[in-house]
Motif scaffolding. Structure first.
Motif: not given
Length: 479
Positions: A79, A82-83, A86-87, A232, A236, A262-263, A266, A306
């Motif tokens: 996970q 994958q984060l 996405a980043w 992605p 989230f 982390d959000l 993402y 964000r």
């Protein structure tokens, strides 16, 4: 260099350490059956006690005490990868997780936006460090070669003309072959990849199979297998296990900061920020009395956001207002109403006329990749000299200060330094317009400006000395 690889050699351990307020404390990840537990990974504090990966837990406890053990969670490590994938869409429109423990991304076109490779690499490394992930970065003409170079050293890079020579020096055991193939090649006296390149292809295929030839061709870029690009998820969902009971919202701020960071990471590959998300507080379940269901704290924002700091501050304010019905053992952040994922096609900025982006959406996309300080607006200032007639402002301020369209045409692209006009002039469309200004700061100009059309059909803004007939100097272009 067209591809970069981000190798994450300590991903499983980093996932645990970044959730700890004291990552320097001795800690070891353990796995294996209950009767034969072993150390999967150890941090620097545990190494100082003499602990090593692969050691049995019983032996580790015999030589040292006071270290913390955490069960290895492969799903949590995936996970986290994958984060980061996405980043990585912040810097590329092609990101793949096809290689174990690594992420590869296309950076050939990204360098035109983010600068040369050393500058882009430094930016990637800095953000990975801030996110709490150790890494090695390499760049090469194809993703397979980039992945192999990370096995050797951090920061390696090569272009097409140096790729073959650099690959030839690689040890066999670092080239990505399976263990049986490596052992067989070494028994043949082959120690470097260059010696394998020199072998005849037909005998090599008969001895090791077609997979080895495919691997060699992929490393050299002769026949690169297609990659599956990472998509992605549309929501989230991240969780941090606290490891102990927490009865105060103040003690939840450290995991909350990590989750909001982390959000923010993402959201890098999406158009804009998030307007609503939930904090889910998980409580301890006891068999001898009524269980407490998870508590929810809804965080609603007035505008999409964000930025990690803003997300944390807004979430903290709502969390501190909430009443905790019971001790908290886990914190989860869930965001489902997300802006759309950007690279639906293989380019960050679609140039097709039928899919032209509105300016506000394009501006937000640029901010997501370059940062808020990297995107500035323009506003007029009282100075007739063209090179000083504009000033940069934050985008929102500049939008409010935007001038009304005037009658005098001005180019949308002003050159940083004027230069001689090399193309021939087909016709003069406007001018001369005389500009005499700047006497107050001893940098005065006296110019006659013209709007001209070149033989190539381009419209240019040019000038010559006031009242003179010298060569035309190019100062800007009209769209």
């Amino acid at each position: 260099m067209r591809w970069a690889c981000l190798l994450l050699p300590q991903l499983a351990l980093d996932v645990v350490l970044r959730g700890h307020a004291q990552p320097e404390r001795a800690l070891a990840l353990v796995d294996g059956p209950q009767a034969r537990r072993r150390l999967y990974a150890v941090n620097a504090g545990a190494r100082a006690l003499g602990l090593k990966p692969g050691m049995s837990l019983i032996a580790a406890q015999a030589i040292a005490d006071g270290f913390q053990t955490v069960d290895h969670d492969p799903q949590a490590a995936e996970q986290a990868r994958q984060l980061l994938a996405a980043w990585a869409y912040r810097y590329s429109s092609q990101v793949s997780t096809a290689f174990a423990h690594a992420i590869v991304l296309e950076v050939g076109r990204s360098r035109r936006l983010f600068g040369p490779w050393p500058q882009l690499r430094e930016r990637l490394a800095q953000e990975l460090h801030e996110l709490g992930f150790r890494h090695r970065i390499a760049a090469a003409p194809n993703p397979h070669a980039a992945r192999v170079l990370t096995n050797i050293e951090d920061g390696l890079c090569c272009d097409d003309d140096r790729l073959e020579a650099m690959l030839a020096k690689l040890p066999i055991e670092r080239c990505g072959f399976d263990a049986d193939t490596v052992e067989a090649l070494q028994r043949m006296g082959l120690r470097r990849l260059g010696a394998v390149f020199a072998l005849p292809r037909a005998p090599l295929a008969r001895r090791f199979g077609q997979d080895v030839l495919t691997r060699l061709d992929a490393l050299r870029g002769a026949a690169t297998p297609p990659l599956i690009y990472f998509q992605p998820p549309d929501a989230f969902d991240a969780r941090i296990e606290l490891g102990h009971e927490v009865e105060s919202s103040q003690a939840l701020l450290f995991p909350l900061r990590r989750l909001t960071a982390d959000l923010s990471a993402y959201l890098s590959g999406r158009d804009g920020g998030v307007e609503r998300f939930k904090l889910i507080l998980e409580h301890e379940r006891h068999a001898h009395h009524l269980n407490h269901p998870p508590s929810e704290v809804v965080v609603g924002l007035l505008a999409p956001e964000r930025d990690a700091t803003m997300l944390f501050e807004l979430a903290r304010g709502r969390l501190q207002q909430a009443q905790l019905p019971a001790a908290v053992v886990g914190l989860r952040l869930l965001a489902e109403a997300l802006p759309p994922f950007v690279p639906a096609r293989r380019d960050l900025f679609d140039t097709r006329p039928q899919q032209a982006l509105p300016w506000t959406q394009l501006r937000e996309r640029l901010r997501a990749r370059l940062g808020d300080d990297g995107v500035q607006g323009l506003a007029p200032q009282a100075d007739h000299r063209p090179e000083r007639a504009w000033r940069s402002l934050p985008g929102d301020v500049a939008a409010r200060a935007a001038p009304q369209a005037g009658k005098v045409p001005r180019p949308g692209w002003l050159l940083r330094e004027p230069e001689p006009l090399h193309d021939k002039v087909a016709q003069v469309l406007a001018g001369p317009e005389r500009i005499e200004s700047g006497w107050w700061d001893e940098d005065d100009v006296r110019r006659d400006y013209y709007l001209v059309e070149t033989v190539k059909g381009q419209r240019a803004w040019v000038y010559r000395s006031a009242g003179g007939d010298g060569p035309l100097i190019l100062h800007g272009w009209f769209a």
